[in-house]
Design an enzyme around this catalytic site. Structure first.
Site, PDB file in Angstrom:
ATOM      1  N   HIS A 188       0.793  -1.226   0.000  1.00  0.00           N
ATOM      2  CA  HIS A 188       0.000   0.000   0.000  1.00  0.00           C
ATOM      3  C   HIS A 188       0.825   1.276   0.000  1.00  0.00           C
ATOM      4  CE1 HIS A 188      -3.540  -2.528   0.493  1.00  0.00           C
ATOM      5  NE2 HIS A 188      -4.114  -1.525  -0.130  1.00  0.00           N
ATOM      6  N   ARG A 295     -10.545   4.553  -0.585  1.00  0.00           N
ATOM      7  CA  ARG A 295     -10.049   3.596   0.423  1.00  0.00           C
ATOM      8  C   ARG A 295     -10.320   4.162   1.818  1.00  0.00           C
ATOM      9  NH1 ARG A 295      -5.790   2.710  -3.697  1.00  0.00           N
ATOM     10  NH2 ARG A 295      -5.644   0.486  -4.107  1.00  0.00           N
ATOM     11  N   ARG A 331     -15.612   2.744  -0.958  1.00  0.00           N
ATOM     12  CA  ARG A 331     -15.478   1.356  -0.520  1.00  0.00           C
ATOM     13  C   ARG A 331     -15.591   1.314   0.996  1.00  0.00           C
ATOM     14  NH1 ARG A 331     -10.078  -1.833  -2.007  1.00  0.00           N
ATOM     15  NH2 ARG A 331      -9.207  -0.582  -0.344  1.00  0.00           N
ATOM     16  N   GLU A 429     -11.909  -9.499  -6.171  1.00  0.00           N
ATOM     17  CA  GLU A 429     -10.475  -9.617  -5.902  1.00  0.00           C
ATOM     18  C   GLU A 429     -10.125 -10.956  -5.263  1.00  0.00           C
ATOM     19  OE1 GLU A 429      -9.341  -6.368  -3.319  1.00  0.00           O
ATOM     20  OE2 GLU A 429     -11.167  -6.528  -2.145  1.00  0.00           O
ATOM     21  N   ASN A 450      -5.021  -5.799  -7.629  1.00  0.00           N
ATOM     22  CA  ASN A 450      -3.877  -5.916  -6.713  1.00  0.00           C
ATOM     23  C   ASN A 450      -3.998  -7.195  -5.885  1.00  0.00           C
ATOM     24  OD1 ASN A 450      -3.314  -3.353  -7.640  1.00  0.00           O
ATOM     25  ND2 ASN A 450      -4.177  -2.337  -5.858  1.00  0.00           N
ATOM     26  N   ASP A 451      -5.180  -7.386  -5.313  1.00  0.00           N
ATOM     27  CA  ASP A 451      -5.365  -8.590  -4.514  1.00  0.00           C
ATOM     28  C   ASP A 451      -5.617  -9.810  -5.392  1.00  0.00           C
ATOM     29  OD1 ASP A 451      -4.994  -8.143  -1.700  1.00  0.00           O
ATOM     30  OD2 ASP A 451      -6.601  -6.674  -1.873  1.00  0.00           O
ATOM     31  N   ARG A 461       1.570  -9.621  -1.925  1.00  0.00           N
ATOM     32  CA  ARG A 461       1.845  -8.344  -2.595  1.00  0.00           C
ATOM     33  C   ARG A 461       2.912  -7.548  -1.871  1.00  0.00           C
ATOM     34  NH1 ARG A 461      -3.971  -5.365  -2.096  1.00  0.00           N
ATOM     35  NH2 ARG A 461      -2.850  -3.436  -2.495  1.00  0.00           N
ATOM     36  N   CYS A 498     -10.192  -1.280 -10.660  1.00  0.00           N
ATOM     37  CA  CYS A 498      -9.620  -0.170  -9.887  1.00  0.00           C
ATOM     38  C   CYS A 498      -8.268  -0.527  -9.276  1.00  0.00           C
ATOM     39  CB  CYS A 498     -10.593   0.286  -8.799  1.00  0.00           C
ATOM     40  SG  CYS A 498     -10.973  -0.996  -7.594  1.00  0.00           S
TER      41      CYS A 498
HETATM   42  C1  PEP Z   1      -7.111  -4.128  -5.204  1.00  0.00           C
HETATM   43  O1  PEP Z   1      -6.945  -5.076  -4.436  1.00  0.00           O
HETATM   44  O2  PEP Z   1      -6.866  -4.158  -6.423  1.00  0.00           O
HETATM   45  C2  PEP Z   1      -7.613  -2.842  -4.687  1.00  0.00           C
HETATM   46  C3  PEP Z   1      -7.962  -1.864  -5.493  1.00  0.00           C
HETATM   47  O3  PEP Z   1      -7.692  -2.664  -3.347  1.00  0.00           O
HETATM   48  P1  PEP Z   1      -6.449  -2.509  -2.350  1.00  0.00           P
HETATM   49  O4  PEP Z   1      -5.228  -2.228  -3.164  1.00  0.00           O
HETATM   50  O5  PEP Z   1      -6.790  -1.372  -1.429  1.00  0.00           O
HETATM   51  O6  PEP Z   1      -6.412  -3.815  -1.640  1.00  0.00           O
HETATM   52 MG    MG Z   2      -7.795  -5.183  -2.503  1.00  0.00          MG
END
Ligand code: PEP
Ligand code: MG
Length: 537
Positions: A188, A295, A331, A429, A450-451, A461, A498
């Site tokens: 993050h 977020r 979210r 995700e 991302n997840d 990650r 996203c």
């Molecule tokens: C993701 O997981 O792609 C996402 C947008 O949420 P975060 O990065 O906050 O987990």
């Molecule tokens: Mg995520």
């Protein structure tokens, strides 16, 4: 000057691309060097002077903060630095012969331990602020001048690691960039840096001894390196690249006011990701299609503590007002994983990414979730609001939340407070959700790449050692994205993406080829993404 010092290159990985030149500002946890004059009277004078200078610079910093959470943290430090209960025992220890730095460090160490052991999560969260204050005064006692202790203007931050909330506390308008020994390219902190366009290199290979505080340096967050005392030729090549980037940025900015359209005429909705509400100040709402992800967990992890319903309503309402009729996607709390929140997320989970995080935690902690749902229902009466649930794994989580929303709406109605049912969508995700997408009654889907990448490829990650396997273009990831897109198309349900993949020109063409028509990107990448779409066939 730099020319008579040897150039040194420290290698790392690019977490947020960009180029910066400045001086090195070390924020490394060093051992306390107990430099003492041996004279209690002199030690006392040094200590009082350090406190006075520290208080003065904190006061100035408080005034300069535009960010409420950061100002709160600094005000807390300012109150402590003038608190006799904390200071008097240090003075006593000094008069009994202790070195000022050792007495201060010990007293703060005790306080930090007390705060860390407190039952109240608020106090536990403040332990880090106390540690920050300890460092500030120690720096002054160890000979840093006021300017060195405070001047971050034009500096490159070099630190062991940085948590997301600490990252948010720093005023990145003043720092040129950052280089961390720890960190990862998908965590993050990297996302936050990319959102702001802050150049960041992580996994830096260095020994603290070889870095010089205050040294001229170049942060090359394209090649993933920090260059200390760059030679003339290095500087010239670097300046040329900086100029090239500036002209590319100017060319990309031309695309900002236009709708994002591919060469074949497909219009792509491009919204922005908001990590902290102040981030929208740098974006003209007319340049994007609203907010595709907020977020909210970062609202809960700042030093201001957990925001209540009214505070949340004010923040969500502010975003809706900013967007001026464009859709705003908020979210619900996605705490957990690498975004722990004191007092909310469980401690000691062996694998927090697979634990009680996202919607799982919210449904288990209605004390935090219901005030958020009430604030969201009230915000929905102010403009086009979309609410999105993180980490949804099974349809029941979506259904339960819809029921809670209905209860909340009934309650608000009885209390005579204006409220409305927002559109209720979900992040895709978790692989189970992607595979079973047809079973979810969502108003919209937003792919959290991302997840999704982390869970599909079984690579953390935040784990640098497996980053080569953490590949958004892995065919299994693309297949799941295609599946969700196809479901949305067949049923006429909006599907967007996203995750950070959308902000990255290496992956964007693949997403457009998969048929995605809605993206949400880091604010600092808006122009580059719109330009890349315009060049796509
Ligand atoms: C993701 O997981 O792609 C996402 C947008 O949420 P975060 O990065 O906050 O987990
Ligand atoms: Mg995520």
């Amino acid at each position: 000057m730099s020319t008579d010092r040897p150039e040194r290159i420290f290698e790392g990985k690019v977490a947020s691309p960009g180029l910066a030149a400045g001086h090195i500002r070390l924020a490394l946890r060093r051992p306390v060097a107990v430099v003492s004059t041996g004279d209690p009277a002199q030690e006392r004078r040094r200590f009082d002077a350090a406190l006075a200078v520290g208080a003065e610079s904190l006061g100035r910093l408080v005034k300069r903060q535009s960010d409420e959470a950061a100002a709160g943290m600094l005000e807390f430090q300012l109150a402590l630095i003038g608190d006799d209960e904390l200071i008097e025992p240090v003075r006593r220890a000094i008069s009994e012969g202790a070195a000022a730095a050792a007495a201060w460090s010990e007293a703060l160490g005790r306080q930090i331990a007390d705060y860390e052991a407190a039952d109240d999560a608020y106090f536990r969260a403040r332990a880090a602020d106390l540690a920050d204050l300890r460092e500030r005064v120690l720096s002054l006692l160890q000979g840093e001048t006021e300017d060195e202790a405070e001047t971050v203007e034009g500096a490159i931050l070099v630190a062991e690691d940085l948590g997301p909330s600490r990252f948010l506390e720093l005023d990145w308008g003043r720092w040129r960039g950052g280089a961390l020994m720890g960190g990862s390219v998908s965590g993050h902190v990297a996302i936050l840096a990319r959102a702001r366009g802050v150049p960041l290199v992580v996994g830096l290979d260095l020994s603290a001894a070889s870095l010089v505080a205050g040294a001229d340096a170049i942060l090359d967050a394209e090649k993933g390196r920090l260059v200390q005392y760059p030679l003339g030729a290095t500087r010239v090549a670097f300046s040329r690249r900086m100029a090239e980037r500036q002209s590319t940025a100017a060319a990309e900015a031309e695309f900002l006011p236009r709708p994002a359209t591919t060469r074949s005429g497909r219009i792509i909705a491009v919204a922005i990701n908001v990590d902290e509400p102040g981030a929208v100040r740098s974006v003209d709402p007319a340049h994007c299609d609203g907010i595709g992800l907020t977020r909210t967990e970062f609202l809960f992890s700042g030093p201001g503590g957990r925001p209540d319903e009214e505070r949340q309503l004010a923040i969500y309402g502010g975003l809706i007002a900013w967007a001026g009729g464009r859709p705003v996607t908020i979210r619900t709390l996605d705490a957990g994983g690498d975004k722990p929140i004191e007092g909310l997320t469980p401690e000691g989970e062996t694998n927090p990414f697979l634990g009680l995080r996202g919607i799982r935690l919210s449904l288990a902690r209605l004390d935090a979730f219901l005030p958020q749902l009430r604030a969201l229902a009230r915000a929905a009466a102010l403009g086009p609001l979309k609410v999105m649930l993180p980490m949804v794994t099974v349809p029941r989580e979506l259904e339960e939340t819809r029921h809670l929303f209905r209860d909340v709406l009934a309650e608000l109605g009885r209390a005579g407070l204006p409220a409305a049912m927002p559109k209720l969508g979900m992040m895709v995700e978790v692989p189970a959700a992607a595979l079973n997408v047809a079973r979810f009654e969502a108003d919209f889907f937003s792919i959290g790449s991302n997840d999704l990448v982390q869970y599909v490829t079984a690579t953390g990650r935040d784990c640098a050692a497996v980053s080569a396997l953490h590949d958004p273009l892995n065919p299994a990831v693309l297949e799941l994205i295609a599946r969700v897109v196809a479901h949305g198309r067949a049923r006429g349900i909006e599907v967007g993406l996203c995750g950070d993949m959308a902000s990255d020109n290496r992956y964007l063409p693949a997403l457009l080829d998969l048929g995605l028509g809605s993206l949400s990107v880091a604010p600092a990448r808006l122009a580059a993404v719109k330009a890349a779409i315009a060049h796509h066939g």
